[in-house]
Design a protein around this motif. Structure first.
Motif, PDB file in Angstrom:
ATOM      1  N   GLU A  65       0.800  -1.195   0.112  1.00 42.78           N
ATOM      2  CA  GLU A  65       0.035  -0.042   0.079  1.00 42.78           C
ATOM      3  C   GLU A  65       0.734   1.191   0.161  1.00 42.78           C
ATOM      4  O   GLU A  65       1.867   1.321   0.620  1.00 42.78           O
ATOM      5  CB  GLU A  65      -0.783   0.059   1.231  1.00 42.78           C
ATOM      6  N   ASN A  66       0.387   2.173  -0.672  1.00 46.37           N
ATOM      7  CA  ASN A  66       1.226   3.620  -1.105  1.00 46.37           C
ATOM      8  C   ASN A  66       1.381   3.866   0.275  1.00 46.37           C
ATOM      9  O   ASN A  66       2.470   4.762   0.395  1.00 46.37           O
ATOM     10  CB  ASN A  66       0.365   4.629  -1.849  1.00 46.37           C
ATOM     11  N   ASN A  67       0.687   4.183   1.319  1.00 40.93           N
ATOM     12  CA  ASN A  67       0.773   5.117   2.644  1.00 40.93           C
ATOM     13  C   ASN A  67       1.648   4.205   3.883  1.00 40.93           C
ATOM     14  O   ASN A  67       1.560   4.732   4.708  1.00 40.93           O
ATOM     15  CB  ASN A  67      -0.513   5.359   2.970  1.00 40.93           C
ATOM     16  N   LYS A  68       1.992   2.908   3.536  1.00 45.23           N
ATOM     17  CA  LYS A  68       2.614   2.314   4.555  1.00 45.23           C
ATOM     18  C   LYS A  68       4.090   2.516   4.151  1.00 45.23           C
ATOM     19  O   LYS A  68       4.634   2.398   3.297  1.00 45.23           O
ATOM     20  CB  LYS A  68       2.294   0.814   4.424  1.00 45.23           C
ATOM     21  N   THR A  69       4.812   2.171   5.250  1.00 43.24           N
ATOM     22  CA  THR A  69       6.392   2.051   5.249  1.00 43.24           C
ATOM     23  C   THR A  69       6.809   0.657   4.986  1.00 43.24           C
ATOM     24  O   THR A  69       6.068  -0.357   5.066  1.00 43.24           O
ATOM     25  CB  THR A  69       6.934   2.585   6.593  1.00 43.24           C
ATOM     26  N   LEU A  70       8.073   0.387   4.733  1.00 45.71           N
ATOM     27  CA  LEU A  70       8.836  -0.848   4.295  1.00 45.71           C
ATOM     28  C   LEU A  70       8.658  -1.644   5.632  1.00 45.71           C
ATOM     29  O   LEU A  70       8.296  -2.687   5.563  1.00 45.71           O
ATOM     30  CB  LEU A  70      10.074  -0.562   3.729  1.00 45.71           C
ATOM     31  N   ALA A  71       8.662  -0.993   6.887  1.00 42.25           N
ATOM     32  CA  ALA A  71       8.642  -1.907   8.219  1.00 42.25           C
ATOM     33  C   ALA A  71       7.179  -2.363   8.404  1.00 42.25           C
ATOM     34  O   ALA A  71       7.157  -3.364   8.718  1.00 42.25           O
ATOM     35  CB  ALA A  71       9.241  -0.835   9.176  1.00 42.25           C
ATOM     36  N   GLU A  72       6.411  -1.488   8.065  1.00 43.40           N
ATOM     37  CA  GLU A  72       4.964  -1.646   8.241  1.00 43.40           C
ATOM     38  C   GLU A  72       4.403  -2.832   7.232  1.00 43.40           C
ATOM     39  O   GLU A  72       3.485  -3.599   7.461  1.00 43.40           O
ATOM     40  CB  GLU A  72       3.925  -0.674   8.056  1.00 43.40           C
ATOM     41  N   SER A  73       5.209  -2.796   5.992  1.00 40.22           N
ATOM     42  CA  SER A  73       4.669  -3.856   5.023  1.00 40.22           C
ATOM     43  C   SER A  73       5.296  -5.504   5.366  1.00 40.22           C
ATOM     44  O   SER A  73       5.160  -6.226   4.653  1.00 40.22           O
ATOM     45  CB  SER A  73       5.357  -3.477   3.574  1.00 40.22           C
ATOM     46  N   ARG A  74       6.242  -5.523   6.265  1.00 43.26           N
ATOM     47  CA  ARG A  74       6.784  -6.643   7.010  1.00 43.26           C
ATOM     48  C   ARG A  74       7.455  -7.513   6.047  1.00 43.26           C
ATOM     49  O   ARG A  74       7.061  -8.475   5.651  1.00 43.26           O
ATOM     50  CB  ARG A  74       5.475  -7.307   7.671  1.00 43.26           C
ATOM     51  N   LEU A  75       8.482  -6.825   5.408  1.00 38.20           N
ATOM     52  CA  LEU A  75       9.356  -7.570   4.269  1.00 38.20           C
ATOM     53  C   LEU A  75       9.989  -8.806   4.979  1.00 38.20           C
ATOM     54  O   LEU A  75      10.855  -8.643   5.697  1.00 38.20           O
ATOM     55  CB  LEU A  75      10.182  -6.598   3.652  1.00 38.20           C
ATOM     56  N   PRO A  76       9.673  -9.993   4.644  1.00 31.67           N
ATOM     57  CA  PRO A  76      10.044 -11.109   5.172  1.00 31.67           C
ATOM     58  C   PRO A  76      11.493 -11.376   4.874  1.00 31.67           C
ATOM     59  O   PRO A  76      12.184 -11.899   5.820  1.00 31.67           O
ATOM     60  CB  PRO A  76       9.391 -12.323   4.664  1.00 31.67           C
ATOM     61  N   VAL A  77      12.271 -10.914   3.905  1.00 30.41           N
ATOM     62  CA  VAL A  77      13.575 -11.138   3.576  1.00 30.41           C
ATOM     63  C   VAL A  77      14.567 -10.148   4.091  1.00 30.41           C
ATOM     64  O   VAL A  77      15.559 -10.256   4.287  1.00 30.41           O
ATOM     65  CB  VAL A  77      13.905 -11.279   2.001  1.00 30.41           C
ATOM     66  N   ALA A  78      13.582  -8.994   4.683  1.00 30.19           N
ATOM     67  CA  ALA A  78      14.599  -7.933   5.202  1.00 30.19           C
ATOM     68  C   ALA A  78      15.318  -8.514   6.594  1.00 30.19           C
ATOM     69  O   ALA A  78      16.293  -7.837   6.818  1.00 30.19           O
ATOM     70  CB  ALA A  78      13.796  -6.644   5.507  1.00 30.19           C
ATOM     71  N   GLU A  79      14.835  -9.463   6.886  1.00 24.15           N
ATOM     72  CA  GLU A  79      15.498  -9.910   8.311  1.00 24.15           C
ATOM     73  C   GLU A  79      16.981 -10.529   8.278  1.00 24.15           C
ATOM     74  O   GLU A  79      17.603 -11.076   8.992  1.00 24.15           O
ATOM     75  CB  GLU A  79      14.381 -10.796   9.074  1.00 24.15           C
ATOM     76  N   VAL A  80      17.100 -11.263   6.584  1.00 25.91           N
ATOM     77  CA  VAL A  80      18.266 -11.776   6.450  1.00 25.91           C
ATOM     78  C   VAL A  80      19.336 -10.721   5.983  1.00 25.91           C
ATOM     79  O   VAL A  80      19.116  -9.977   5.203  1.00 25.91           O
ATOM     80  CB  VAL A  80      18.219 -12.932   5.218  1.00 25.91           C
ATOM     81  N   PRO A  81      20.408 -10.454   6.921  1.00 23.51           N
ATOM     82  CA  PRO A  81      21.498  -9.593   6.777  1.00 23.51           C
ATOM     83  C   PRO A  81      21.947  -9.788   5.330  1.00 23.51           C
ATOM     84  O   PRO A  81      22.374 -11.010   4.718  1.00 23.51           O
ATOM     85  CB  PRO A  81      22.394  -9.792   7.685  1.00 23.51           C
ATOM     86  N   GLY A  82      22.206  -8.584   4.520  1.00 22.61           N
ATOM     87  CA  GLY A  82      22.853  -8.754   3.294  1.00 22.61           C
ATOM     88  C   GLY A  82      22.032  -9.206   2.079  1.00 22.61           C
ATOM     89  O   GLY A  82      22.646  -9.244   1.127  1.00 22.61           O
ATOM     90  N   ALA A  83      20.794  -9.523   2.274  1.00 27.44           N
ATOM     91  CA  ALA A  83      19.829  -9.871   1.208  1.00 27.44           C
ATOM     92  C   ALA A  83      19.324  -8.815   0.504  1.00 27.44           C
ATOM     93  O   ALA A  83      19.102  -7.758   0.993  1.00 27.44           O
ATOM     94  CB  ALA A  83      18.911 -10.941   1.949  1.00 27.44           C
ATOM     95  N   VAL A  84      19.189  -9.174  -0.981  1.00 33.81           N
ATOM     96  CA  VAL A  84      18.297  -8.103  -1.779  1.00 33.81           C
ATOM     97  C   VAL A  84      17.241  -8.651  -1.923  1.00 33.81           C
ATOM     98  O   VAL A  84      16.992  -9.718  -2.379  1.00 33.81           O
ATOM     99  CB  VAL A  84      19.169  -8.014  -3.097  1.00 33.81           C
ATOM    100  N   ILE A  85      16.084  -7.878  -1.711  1.00 34.88           N
ATOM    101  CA  ILE A  85      14.639  -8.051  -1.894  1.00 34.88           C
ATOM    102  C   ILE A  85      14.488  -7.655  -3.022  1.00 34.88           C
ATOM    103  O   ILE A  85      14.587  -6.485  -3.753  1.00 34.88           O
ATOM    104  CB  ILE A  85      13.821  -7.272  -0.865  1.00 34.88           C
ATOM    105  N   THR A  86      13.731  -8.622  -3.946  1.00 31.20           N
ATOM    106  CA  THR A  86      13.222  -8.394  -5.328  1.00 31.20           C
ATOM    107  C   THR A  86      11.801  -8.037  -5.170  1.00 31.20           C
ATOM    108  O   THR A  86      11.058  -9.105  -4.996  1.00 31.20           O
ATOM    109  CB  THR A  86      13.552  -9.570  -6.337  1.00 31.20           C
ATOM    110  N   MET A  87      11.272  -6.939  -5.621  1.00 21.81           N
ATOM    111  CA  MET A  87       9.865  -6.550  -5.725  1.00 21.81           C
ATOM    112  C   MET A  87       9.534  -6.417  -7.158  1.00 21.81           C
ATOM    113  O   MET A  87      10.221  -5.985  -8.053  1.00 21.81           O
ATOM    114  CB  MET A  87       9.575  -5.234  -5.057  1.00 21.81           C
ATOM    115  N   HIS A  88       8.233  -7.114  -7.574  1.00 21.12           N
ATOM    116  CA  HIS A  88       7.834  -6.965  -8.765  1.00 21.12           C
ATOM    117  C   HIS A  88       6.874  -5.950  -9.057  1.00 21.12           C
ATOM    118  O   HIS A  88       6.033  -5.370  -8.216  1.00 21.12           O
ATOM    119  CB  HIS A  88       6.733  -8.344  -9.113  1.00 21.12           C
ATOM    120  N   VAL A  89       7.103  -4.977 -10.205  1.00 20.69           N
ATOM    121  CA  VAL A  89       6.342  -4.174 -10.671  1.00 20.69           C
ATOM    122  C   VAL A  89       5.336  -4.282 -11.716  1.00 20.69           C
ATOM    123  O   VAL A  89       5.827  -4.814 -12.524  1.00 20.69           O
ATOM    124  CB  VAL A  89       7.411  -3.052 -11.003  1.00 20.69           C
TER     125      VAL A  89
END
Length: 118
Positions: A65-89
């Protein structure tokens, strides 16, 4: 005071090409990510997005959602240090006036009932 870990994200377009990766703060709003995608959109690609509402960002099967932060979106891979998250556009195709008129003409027909009581 704890240092905020940056999240590395790349944006995968429909044709398989990528924008990024770039690093963002977990407090970054999804709408600002979309603004960055529009600014970095390859000039040689047709039907580029004009506004942030023309884009959908999908991560782990969820539309962000446009009005949420990345932290609020709960990115599951963000918890892995050094990982690159791929988001589909996904780019929403622009609606032409002809398509809009057709949708309005069809709408009353869809809600009708064909029952007959004898």
């Amino acid at each position: 005071m704890a240092v905020e870990e940056l999240v590395e994200i790349k944006f995968r377009l429909a044709d398989g090409s990528d924008i990024g990766p770039s690093k963002f703060s977990p407090s970054t709003i999804v709408g600002s990510l979309k603004e960055k995608i529009i600014a970095l959109w390859p000039k040689d690609k047709e039907n580029g997005p004009k506004t942030i509402n023309d884009l959908k960002l999908i991560n782990a099967g969820r539309i962000l959602e446009n009005n949420k932060t990345l932290a609020e979106s709960r990115l599951p891979v963000a918890e892995v240090p050094g990982a690159v998250i791929t988001m589909h556009v996904v780019v929403r195709p622009p609606l032409s006036e002809k398509n809009t008129d057709k949708q309005q003409d069809d709408s009353p027909k869809k809600g009708g009932c064909g029952c007959t009581i004898l």
